[in-house]
Enzyme design. Structure first.
Site, short mmCIF file in Angstrom:
data_model
loop_
_atom_site.label_atom_id
_atom_site.label_comp_id
_atom_site.label_asym_id
_atom_site.label_seq_id
_atom_site.Cartn_x
_atom_site.Cartn_y
_atom_site.Cartn_z
N HIS A 178 0.83 -1.20 0.00
CA HIS A 178 0.00 0.00 0.00
C HIS A 178 0.87 1.27 0.00
CE1 HIS A 178 -2.44 -3.28 1.62
NE2 HIS A 178 -3.50 -2.61 1.23
N SER A 215 -22.85 -9.58 38.07
CA SER A 215 -23.25 -10.89 37.55
C SER A 215 -22.05 -11.82 37.39
CB SER A 215 -23.96 -10.74 36.20
OG SER A 215 -25.20 -10.10 36.36
N GLU A 254 -17.90 -4.28 24.50
CA GLU A 254 -17.08 -5.48 24.63
C GLU A 254 -15.91 -5.52 23.65
OE1 GLU A 254 -21.09 -6.29 26.32
OE2 GLU A 254 -20.41 -5.53 24.36
N PHE A 294 -21.58 -12.39 25.05
CA PHE A 294 -21.23 -11.06 24.56
C PHE A 294 -19.81 -10.99 24.01
CE2 PHE A 294 -24.49 -9.51 27.87
CZ PHE A 294 -25.53 -9.81 27.01
N HIS A 340 -22.66 -17.00 32.63
CA HIS A 340 -24.02 -17.17 32.11
C HIS A 340 -24.03 -17.99 30.83
CE1 HIS A 340 -24.52 -14.07 35.08
NE2 HIS A 340 -25.84 -14.15 34.97
#
Length: 630
Positions: free
Chosen positions: A37, A346, A367, A393, A417
């Site tokens: 490039h 959590s 995230e 996530f 979870h």
């Protein structure tokens, strides 16, 4: 920062000459490679010249010195100009530039950390600023050192949401040691960038995100030296208006040249023209000496101070055990830091924050940026980083995870979870792809602890394991299975239930291991014995133990997992035993997109509970024996 003193004329001439030599060497290297490039390199030549030979402080013979200013080339396709810089310093031989992109050269098509002057791999656009934020946060809040962090971005990548996640993070934490230089050269790969040369719009956007934004002529070494010398009280964005292909008359500000090396005859003509622009100068420029105020750090032997204190039979969720283990590890290791994406109550990283607030970084619901921050914090071995959120996530940060492996980064991630066992929250919150996602990453280790003791051990092992470590934790409370003195190792499974006459080997992890143990007790009443294995790590998988015990049950294996069929525990086991003859593997997993419900209801609906395991064992034995087994 020192008050600005305008450089003398000789310095300005030398900086202009360096910029043109950077163009020359970028063109020569890409033409020799037949790809690359060059036009993207030429637009930033003056920026790179001023940064490396006037602004930044670093030891050129020791690119990774802990006191050096950091540089991240977010627009990684402009790698040849970075290599040309290090040839200009004398660190690389100029002749080595002609080996660009060759299989036996360290000078790859995009920056990678096998080059000592590169901290993080770039090239997947939009990620460099997040990593730079992690470095700057470390410099300001952990190291409390003088080094600054500079990140060069292209205008094309300003369309990436991850850039603006990083912008928000930097302003929130007032990272006044961070400078982002935006190369506004107008042209993308196949189209002009959306804002083209409307630099005032970039300025307004950066200001809206809390940055000090300054517009400059990106080809004026006078303007660049001045703006880069200004005192900063907030993160600074230098919006440099440039011309793509500057110095290449046929390509300047023209579409169709992105990612194209100049033909040899054209390159020779351009190089000759650029050489004619080099002005007479005897002044040699050297980088400033960095302030030596970053303390040496040792990340070896990060250990727990004592064994786990859980009692057999006690009930605790592995997600909570993770938070307790992390806080405990941080208690005796001052370089352990924790990041979270606003899920700390959590994932239980709030336990770490409560004890070590100065080493906790709230990344909020971003995230992608959280993973980039983790990678940045981990560079130059300054911190042992744990980043946590719901397992599902991490899917939105997958490109950052992939690049973390290419960056040879040592980061630890915890996904809580997981699976349908979270219950009522429903499928948008259920991690059902995460094992597959992490297994495919070459440098990854995948921990899947099934009780509090093994979770604490997993945290300690992850802190001492190179590469990307993933710890999968669950929401339900489960029984403690292991004594506190149980020894755990990466790649070593545990046989948690066996007799001298077992008929089937059942492999479960997390909640399904407990279902398998319950199924063992139920089958025992029917005089059917099963052997139950806890893999502990899904990658690497303990193939030896699995094969050895499966042979004892005549090759009969059942895998049961709270994960989709594809890429999970079952497929890992199938890969491990693929060369074994007379093995029969039956896989039990979540077959389709689930729904809300109570955890027990969902385990039953998707056929991964104790009753389903009992039925699968009976069916497998019935097939083998025609009727039944006694």
């Amino acid at each position: 920062m020192e008050d600005y003193h305008k450089p003398d004329q000789q310095t300005l001439v030398a900086l202009r000459n360096i910029a043109n030599r950077l163009r020359i060497n970028s063109i020569k290297a890409t033409t020799a490679a037949g790809s690359g490039h060059p036009t993207s390199c030429c637009s930033v030549a003056e920026i790179m010249s001023v940064l490396f030979f006037h602004t930044m402080k670093y030891r050129l013979e020791d690119p990774r010195n802990i006191n050096n200013d950091r540089f991240v080339l977010s627009k990684g396709h402009a790698a040849p100009v970075l290599y040309a810089v290090w040839a200009e310093t004398g660190y690389l031989k100029e002749s080595e530039l002609l080996n660009l992109r060759k299989v036996d050269s360290i000078l790859e098509g995009h920056p990678v950390p096998k080059q000592q002057f590169v901290d993080v791999a770039t090239g997947s656009l939009g990620q460099g600023l997040g990593a730079a934020c992690g470095m700057a946060y470390t410099g300001k809040y952990f190291d409390k050192a003088s080094y600054n962090v500079y990140c060069l971005l292209g205008d094309g990548e300003m369309s990436e949401g991850s850039v603006w996640e990083a912008m928000a993070f930097a302003s929130y934490y007032q990272l006044d040691n961070l400078v982002a230089i935006l190369d506004i050269n107008r042209l993308g790969q196949s189209d002009p960038a959306p804002l083209q040369h409307h630099v005032e719009k970039y300025q307004k956007r950066c200001e809206a995100f809390g940055w000090n934004a300054i517009i400059v002529d990106g080809h004026s070494v006078e303007e660049l030296t001045k703006v880069l010398s200004q005192t900063r009280h907030q993160p600074t964005a230098i919006i440099a208006k440039t011309i793509k292909g500057k110095g290449i008359p046929a390509a300047e500000d023209k579409m169709g040249w992105h990612g194209k090396a100049l033909p040899k005859d054209m390159a020779e003509g351009v190089v000759k023209d650029l050489q004619s622009r080099l002005m007479s100068s005897t002044k040699r420029l050297y980088p400033g000496t960095p302030t030596e105020d970053a303390q040496p750090v040792s990340l070896r032997n990060i250990r727990m101070p004592s064994a786990p204190t859980y009692k057999l039979g006690e009930k605790i969720a592995t997600r909570k055990a993770y938070g307790m283990a992390l806080a405990k590890l941080g208690r005796y290791n001052e370089h352990v830091v924790a990041l979270d994406g606003d899920t700390k109550n959590s994932t239980f990283t709030e336990l770490f924050k409560n004890e070590h607030p100065e080493r906790y970084v709230e990344c909020y619901i971003a995230e992608q940026n959280m993973v980039s921050i983790a990678v940045g914090c981990a560079t130059r071995d300054r911190n042992v980083v744990f980043a946590s959120t719901f397992a599902t996530f991490f899917t939105r940060a997958y490109d950052q995870l992939r690049m973390a492996a290419i960056s040879e980064s040592n980061i630890n991630l915890c996904g809580s979870h997981c699976g349908v066992s979270i219950g009522e929250d429903g499928p948008s919150q259920m991690g059902l792809e995460d094992i597959a996602m992490f297994r495919v990453i070459p440098t990854a280790t995948v921990f899947y602890p099934s009780d509090a003791v093994s979770t604490e051990k997993a945290v300690e092992l992850a802190a001492n394991t190179k590469g990307v470590c993933f710890i999968r934790t669950s929401r339900p409370e489960n029984t403690v299975l292991y004594n506190s003195n149980e020894d755990f190792h990466v790649g070593q499974a545990k046989v948690v239930y066996k007799t001298s006459d077992d008929h089937v080997t059942v492999i479960g992890a997390g909640v399904t291991l407990h279902e398998a143990l319950a199924a063992a007790e139920m089958l025992k009443k029917e005089r059917i014995n099963i052997r139950v294995i806890d893999p502990f790590t899904i990658k690497p998988l303990d193939s030896k133990t699995i094969i050895e015990h499966a042979k004892a049950t005549r090759g009969r294996i059942i895998t049961v997992e709270d994960h989709y069929y594809e890429g999970g525990l079952g497929e890992a086991v199938c890969s491990a035993v693929v060369n074994e003859t007379s093995f029969n593997v039956h896989r039990m997993a979540v077959a389709h997109v689930p729904r809300s419900g109570k955890p027990a209801e969902l385990l039953k609906i998707f056929g991964i509970d104790r009753d389903a395991i009992v039925q699968a064992v009976r069916k497998m034995l019935k097939k083998v024996n025609g009727t039944s087994v006694v």
